[in-house]
Scaffold this active site. Sequence first.
Site, short mmCIF file in Angstrom:
data_model
loop_
_atom_site.label_atom_id
_atom_site.label_comp_id
_atom_site.label_asym_id
_atom_site.label_seq_id
_atom_site.Cartn_x
_atom_site.Cartn_y
_atom_site.Cartn_z
CG HIS A 88 26.16 25.00 -11.58
ND1 HIS A 88 25.73 25.61 -9.88
CD2 HIS A 88 24.78 24.20 -12.15
CE1 HIS A 88 24.40 27.04 -10.47
NE2 HIS A 88 24.03 25.71 -11.15
CG ASP A 224 28.21 26.90 -7.73
OD1 ASP A 224 28.59 26.79 -8.65
OD2 ASP A 224 27.65 25.73 -7.75
CB SER A 645 22.29 28.73 -11.32
OG SER A 645 22.29 28.40 -10.62
N1 ARG Z 1 21.59 22.18 -8.19
C1 ARG Z 1 22.27 23.19 -8.51
C2 ARG Z 1 21.04 23.44 -10.13
O1 ARG Z 1 20.29 22.87 -10.07
C3 ARG Z 1 23.32 23.00 -8.85
C4 ARG Z 1 23.72 21.60 -10.25
C5 ARG Z 1 25.12 21.79 -10.52
N2 ARG Z 1 25.67 20.88 -9.34
C6 ARG Z 1 26.40 19.70 -8.55
N3 ARG Z 1 26.47 19.04 -7.91
N4 ARG Z 1 25.84 18.45 -10.26
O2 ARG Z 1 21.89 23.41 -11.60
N1 GLU Z 2 21.39 25.51 -10.00
C1 GLU Z 2 19.98 26.04 -9.96
C2 GLU Z 2 20.22 26.64 -11.43
O1 GLU Z 2 21.92 25.93 -12.29
C3 GLU Z 2 19.27 27.32 -9.39
C4 GLU Z 2 18.88 25.72 -8.55
C5 GLU Z 2 17.45 26.18 -8.54
O2 GLU Z 2 16.62 25.28 -9.42
O3 GLU Z 2 16.44 26.71 -8.17
O4 GLU Z 2 19.21 27.74 -12.08
#
Ligand code: ARG
Ligand code: GLU
Length: 710
Positions: A88, A224, A645
């Site tokens: 991502h 991921d 991330s």
């Molecule tokens: N929640 C994770 C972050 O904050 C992953 C985001 C990407 N994945 C998604 N399905 N949108 O970045």
């Molecule tokens: N998916 C998040 C990022 O892009 C990490 C998830 C979080 O916020 O801890 O950094």
Amino acid sequence: MKHFVYRLLALTILILPSWQTRAEEGMWIPMLLKQLNESHMQQMGMRLSAEDIYSVNQSSLKDAIVHFGGFCTGEMISAEGLLLTNHHCALGQIQRHSSVANDLISNGFWARSRSEELTNPGLFARFLIRMEDVTKSILEGISESTTEEDRQRIITERIAHLEKQAVENTHYEANIRPFFYGNEYYLFITETFPDVRMAGAPPASIGKFGGDTDNWMWPRHTGDFALFRVYTAPDGSPAEYHEDNIPYRPRHHFPISLKGVQPGDFTMVFGYPGRTEQYLHSRAIEDIIENINPQRIALRDMRLNILQAEMDKSDEVRIQYTSKYARISNHHKKWVGENWGLLNFNALDRKYARENDFARWSSKRKNRKLYGGLLNQIQEQYDRRQGLELVQQYRMEAILAPEIVMLAYRLNPFLKLPDNEEQKRKILEQAETMVENHFKDYHTPADRQVFVELLSLYIINIPEEFHTESMKEHANNLGSLFDASALKNESFIKKILQNPSDENINKLRNDVISIFLNEYESMYAQKVQPVLKETGDELDRLYRRYIQGLREMEKYRAFYPDANSTLRITYGKVDGYVPRDATSYLPVTSLDGVMEKHDPDHKDFTLPKKLIQLYEEQDYGIYKNEEGKLPVCFIASNHTTGGNSGSPVINADGHLIGLNFDRSWESTMSDYNYDPQICRNISVDIRYVLFIIDKFAGAGHLLEEMTLVQ
Ligand code: ARG
Ligand code: GLU
């Protein structure tokens, strides 16, 4: 006397165990680990020293950590510049290399040789060379009697001076950042490599398996990850892309452990957390829970529904909007979880209790006068800005959210062209690239609906004093405003940029959307911005003192500063959790669970045939665990946030065991309120990553350059 000794003993016993069993909360500063965390980490099972993690004298783990493009973390996993981060984090790049005919989002991408790797202008890999506590030099002579204005001026001058001095005659960058609201300052010396090429990425059906449905949730089954390679000039220095560039040779790369994780195992996460506000006053948290989050959730709900419907109609639109949709959805869902967590795990009660303690403590002695009334003063500032933070949110989430308005916003600075021909040409080139990127992924019908619906919500939910003339005038026919704009027309804009006469430039300036935006911005600059700025500065000053007071009050506690996109260590252990009544989660998932979720009728859960086949043959090779299963993801109690991330998840020996990519839904509140009972970071198990590279993609040549530990 004896009595006193007993009391002292009892006190020590009371203090010590709480120190030792202290929860896993905190994002710690690498250079302070020895002092604050080393012994605690070792008690939790770590077999490294603080010096192994961060050192300026010898190579250490920090040399393998990358600030990836400034928005994610990555790490070096080979001596030849191979970099691992999340799928991502790479999605923007993957999407830029994709078209309907060559859809790398759906098909994945694997460079079979280095010459096939894909270049990514604008992307960079930044390494920390060293950091230094410069608090004394920055704050010397500044006291309680220094006015805020003088303070700011002196600090800004000193920062500029020190930064310049620190990197004179080097190709490094220097950056000084405030910590604890300006109670401390640290200098960061970094080295930035701008040639970062894409080496591999799984298809979204693996890299984004579960999609937005599973995002922020456990149990999780997402692979991921994505691979890049960092390049340097032939002499090893940073250089823009050039075919003569050679792979970067890091001072350290992570050995990769195949041993896997067990519940209770020590883990740490080393990376670049973006922003947290752990010390926020209860009043601000109340506002987030009651106003800010519900409203911005509603605004994004609207936007996502419109985009989804358009994406379902056409593959082209789906590709154009994949990355944008994911970005909008990500925070939307995060805020839903955040509110749920804040409400259900008593964040406010904890805040109230600590604030009460503080008020009592500060009223007790004369020498604490500095802190008396502080909490009331903070409240007063929030009173002064009451309602304005919501307008600020609506500016971001409603006014600037339609892409056509964003385009006008981005064009604005280009409309004041310099006289110098050379500069002018450069600026116009930049403008043209920006416009091309905008239209490559632009679908007018979607944006028209977004524009109309979001502005309608603004008009309904924001008091009239913050409406503009054109808003009022078009309140009942917002669509006509959109229709009258020429900013939907790429060739029109490009022609103007190619022939930027005053008359032509005025056509852009006088476009209805430009006028609409400029009207809004001047209203905002008059009625909103000044109060936010004034109260914001005042709040910074008050919080600075509040934290200073808290640190005096809680002398025996180790304090960590809020995340600010600087390198941090967090540590915890592999552990399940109980999110709600009668529900308990185990900490590790496997390919069996991926298969359970497989659903050819749901876009988020459709698996590639090849993976199903590997599952049926149980062809897991050296990547399976003791039970013969293929591990996929695991959770642990590391205190992480956005920006983490792609961070390496590291075991007690300093080996890579996973890649951080998310938090559980219940723990997104940890940006304000970390609770060790339920806050968990989510990582993909490194064995799943290797399995996909090796067995699924047949890219075993990449494994050969890694250091695997059996
Ligand atoms: N929640 C994770 C972050 O904050 C992953 C985001 C990407 N994945 C998604 N399905 N949108 O970045
Ligand atoms: N998916 C998040 C990022 O892009 C990490 C998830 C979080 O916020 O801890 O950094």
